[in-house]
Design an enzyme around this catalytic site. Structure first.
Site, PDB file in Angstrom:
ATOM      1  N   ARG A 105       4.529  90.876  51.345  1.00  0.00           N
ATOM      2  CA  ARG A 105       3.427  91.819  51.391  1.00  0.00           C
ATOM      3  C   ARG A 105       3.502  92.600  52.688  1.00  0.00           C
ATOM      4  NH1 ARG A 105      -2.777  90.145  51.075  1.00  0.00           N
ATOM      5  NH2 ARG A 105      -2.112  88.778  52.753  1.00  0.00           N
ATOM      6  N   THR A 109       0.209  98.063  54.487  1.00  0.00           N
ATOM      7  CA  THR A 109      -0.235  98.703  53.234  1.00  0.00           C
ATOM      8  C   THR A 109      -0.741  97.685  52.218  1.00  0.00           C
ATOM      9  OG1 THR A 109       1.949  98.481  52.255  1.00  0.00           O
ATOM     10  CG2 THR A 109       1.528 100.491  53.510  1.00  0.00           C
ATOM     11  N   ASP A 201      -3.329  80.987  55.378  1.00  0.00           N
ATOM     12  CA  ASP A 201      -2.029  81.414  54.837  1.00  0.00           C
ATOM     13  C   ASP A 201      -1.331  80.188  54.237  1.00  0.00           C
ATOM     14  OD1 ASP A 201       0.283  83.852  55.590  1.00  0.00           O
ATOM     15  OD2 ASP A 201       0.900  81.892  54.811  1.00  0.00           O
ATOM     16  N   ASP A 204       2.203  79.394  55.608  1.00  0.00           N
ATOM     17  CA  ASP A 204       2.142  78.834  56.965  1.00  0.00           C
ATOM     18  C   ASP A 204       1.622  77.405  56.947  1.00  0.00           C
ATOM     19  OD1 ASP A 204       3.161  81.038  58.195  1.00  0.00           O
ATOM     20  OD2 ASP A 204       1.227  81.870  58.807  1.00  0.00           O
TER      21      ASP A 204
HETATM   22  N1  URA Z   1      -1.898  84.713  50.973  1.00  0.00           N
HETATM   23  C1  URA Z   1      -2.280  83.564  51.578  1.00  0.00           C
HETATM   24  O1  URA Z   1      -1.452  82.705  51.864  1.00  0.00           O
HETATM   25  N2  URA Z   1      -3.589  83.387  51.845  1.00  0.00           N
HETATM   26  C2  URA Z   1      -4.529  84.282  51.517  1.00  0.00           C
HETATM   27  O2  URA Z   1      -5.710  84.045  51.773  1.00  0.00           O
HETATM   28  C3  URA Z   1      -4.111  85.481  50.885  1.00  0.00           C
HETATM   29  C4  URA Z   1      -2.791  85.669  50.625  1.00  0.00           C
END
Ligand code: URA
Length: 210
Positions: A105, A109, A201, A204
């Site tokens: 991503r 954008t 995330d 992560d």
């Molecule tokens: N991707 C993620 O890992 N967490 C989110 O909250 C949104 C996209």
């Protein structure tokens, strides 16, 4: 909520999701819980796989009994976080074929950019289960499914752990034929495209790369 969303409200799923949301949950625990929860989600997403009768010889007698019909399902992981769901789903459907779609991503954008695409043959003859833990804006998922359809996929399910209403709306608009399975639909996205309250995330948290 859109008709094509199934919220898997099993108590074990909901309990594990709550622990995963907790900031204090370690990387090792997060990864283990994701594996466990993905097996439970896989159970739901595979509920309507077609069956065919076969003849089996038990120690006592012959009988007709059902087995999965047709070509092996294809599991498609959207890299990299999809791999966290993939492991548990594969545990439950070990004969599945596996593909990977690499889309990241663009943080400015929020649009998806492709860097990898490798999928099993004869996608059109398989049940295709796309896995990605977080359905946030829905842009990445919708783009991945565009590419899978272009490669022949027809019978597609989307499996995630958490969804935002915005992501569900985007997917329902772009791919109304693709049922979505998730453990929860949260409140909304923040201005960086993260799900609120969410769990942060997912990549992560599962790989400890924060
Ligand atoms: N991707 C993620 O890992 N967490 C989110 O909250 C949104 C996209």
């Amino acid at each position: 909520m859109s008709d094509n969303v199934t919220i898997v409200d099993h108590p074990l799923v909901q309990h594990k999701l709550t622990v995963m949301r907790d900031l204090a949950t370690s990387t090792a625990s997060f990864r283990r819980l994701l594996r466990e929860i993905s097996m439970l989600l896989a159970y739901e997403v595979s509920r309507d796989l077609p069956l065919v009768e076969t003849t089996v010889e038990t120690p006592l007698m012959e009988m007709e009994s059902p087995v999965l019909a047709g070509k092996k399902p294809a599991l498609i992981s959207i890299l990299r976080a999809g791999n966290g769901l993939l492991d548990g789903v594969l545990e439950l459907i070990p004969s599945a074929r596996v593909g990977f779609v690499g889309l990241y991503r663009d943080e400015a954008t929020l649009e998806p950019v492709e860097y990898y695409f490798k999928v099993p043959s004869e996608l059109g003859a398989r049940r295709v289960i796309v896995v990605d833990p977080m359905l946030a804006t829905g842009n990445t998922s919708a783009a991945a499914i565009d590419k899978l359809k272009a490669a022949g996929a027809r019978d597609i399910r989307f499996l995630c752990l958490l969804a935002a209403p915005e992501g569900v709306a985007r997917m329902s608009e772009a791919h109304p034929d693709v049922p979505i399975f998730t453990a929860a639909v949260d409140e909304k996205l923040n201005d960086k495209g993260y799900i609120l309250p969410g769990l942060g995330d997912a990549g992560d948290r599962m790989y400890g790369t924060q």
